[in-house]
Write a protein that holds these residues in place. Structure first.
Motif, PDB file in Angstrom:
ATOM      1  N   ARG A 165      48.821  36.804   6.572  1.00 56.07           N
ATOM      2  CA  ARG A 165      49.202  36.747   7.359  1.00 56.07           C
ATOM      3  C   ARG A 165      50.702  37.139   8.194  1.00 56.07           C
ATOM      4  O   ARG A 165      50.732  37.150   9.537  1.00 56.07           O
ATOM      5  CB  ARG A 165      48.490  35.599   7.186  1.00 56.07           C
ATOM      6  N   SER A 211      52.649  31.788  12.158  1.00 56.74           N
ATOM      7  CA  SER A 211      51.992  32.151  11.541  1.00 56.74           C
ATOM      8  C   SER A 211      50.218  31.725  10.921  1.00 56.74           C
ATOM      9  O   SER A 211      49.873  32.118  10.843  1.00 56.74           O
ATOM     10  CB  SER A 211      52.492  32.119   9.649  1.00 56.74           C
ATOM     11  N   GLU A 212      50.175  30.630  12.183  1.00 58.76           N
ATOM     12  CA  GLU A 212      48.345  30.183  12.289  1.00 58.76           C
ATOM     13  C   GLU A 212      48.166  30.099  13.614  1.00 58.76           C
ATOM     14  O   GLU A 212      46.733  30.388  13.636  1.00 58.76           O
ATOM     15  CB  GLU A 212      48.778  28.324  11.640  1.00 58.76           C
ATOM     16  N   PHE A 216      45.253  32.970  12.635  1.00 57.36           N
ATOM     17  CA  PHE A 216      45.735  33.682  11.544  1.00 57.36           C
ATOM     18  C   PHE A 216      45.039  33.126  10.281  1.00 57.36           C
ATOM     19  O   PHE A 216      45.745  32.691   9.933  1.00 57.36           O
ATOM     20  CB  PHE A 216      46.781  33.976  11.775  1.00 57.36           C
ATOM     21  N   PRO A 229      43.862  33.394   6.244  1.00 58.14           N
ATOM     22  CA  PRO A 229      44.807  34.356   5.164  1.00 58.14           C
ATOM     23  C   PRO A 229      43.332  34.125   4.374  1.00 58.14           C
ATOM     24  O   PRO A 229      42.923  33.029   4.289  1.00 58.14           O
ATOM     25  CB  PRO A 229      45.534  33.521   4.253  1.00 58.14           C
ATOM     26  N   THR A 287      44.491  39.410   6.410  1.00 58.48           N
ATOM     27  CA  THR A 287      44.231  38.588   7.356  1.00 58.48           C
ATOM     28  C   THR A 287      42.877  38.445   8.693  1.00 58.48           C
ATOM     29  O   THR A 287      42.248  39.696   9.379  1.00 58.48           O
ATOM     30  CB  THR A 287      45.185  38.659   8.494  1.00 58.48           C
TER      31      THR A 287
END
Length: 174
Positions: free
Chosen positions: A28, A89-90, A112, A114, A119
């Motif tokens: 991710r 990252s989210e 995003f 994981p 991802t």
């Protein structure tokens, strides 16, 4: 927002939205980096056959990405993105139009997620009206374009992984 309110809000926008998603075989953090750094975006952004030229780029909440997309037929499309919310990252929320304060601008939320060593990226775009959504789908092929754009992202990230350019898991840096 409660679960009921979220469900009500989603139901109110269903006729104005386009949702595309893609599984990408990379962590991710790398997928997020490829989506948020101009040095990467210029290598993959847009549907098949398109390229882009960035005029300015500031990735932060309230920041702007001002760019031109060059179509395969030579048509230039002025583009303007305002980054509205960023959770590293989210999640990214953005407002996308042809120019600042464009009344026809649409909102996209990218998540995003994981899943093992892959991802899932989901791009949920909500247009101001059903008519604008229908025009984007019929005239500009928004669904196919979104799928191609995420496909180009997946191909680019795969190249990064193959070249060993994945960020270091411990530091998040190359």
């Amino acid at each position: 927002m409660t679960a009921n309110n979220e469900a009500d809000a989603a139901e109110m926008t269903v006729d104005r939205e386009v949702v595309v998603s893609r599984m990408i075989s990379a962590p991710r953090e790398l997928v997020f980096e490829a989506f948020t750094q101009v040095r990467h975006l210029s290598r993959w952004w847009g549907p098949d056959g398109f390229s882009s030229t960035t005029r300015s780029f500031e990735f932060r909440s309230g920041g702007i990405w001002d760019f031109v997309m060059h179509g395969p037929d030579g048509t230039d499309y002025q583009e303007w993105i305002t980054w509205q919310e960023i959770i590293p990252s989210e999640r990214i929320e953005l407002l996308h139009g042809a120019f600042r304060d464009d009344p026809d601008a649409f909102t996209s939320v990218l998540t995003f997620e994981p899943i093992g060593d892959q991802t899932r990226i989901v791009m949920r775009t909500v247009f101001p009206t059903r008519e604008l959504r229908d025009e984007a789908v019929q005239r500009y092929h928004a669904i196919e374009g979104g799928e191609q754009t995420l496909g180009n992202l997946a191909s680019y990230v795969d190249e990064l992984v193959q070249d060993g350019a994945a960020p270091n898991a411990a530091t998040g840096r190359e």
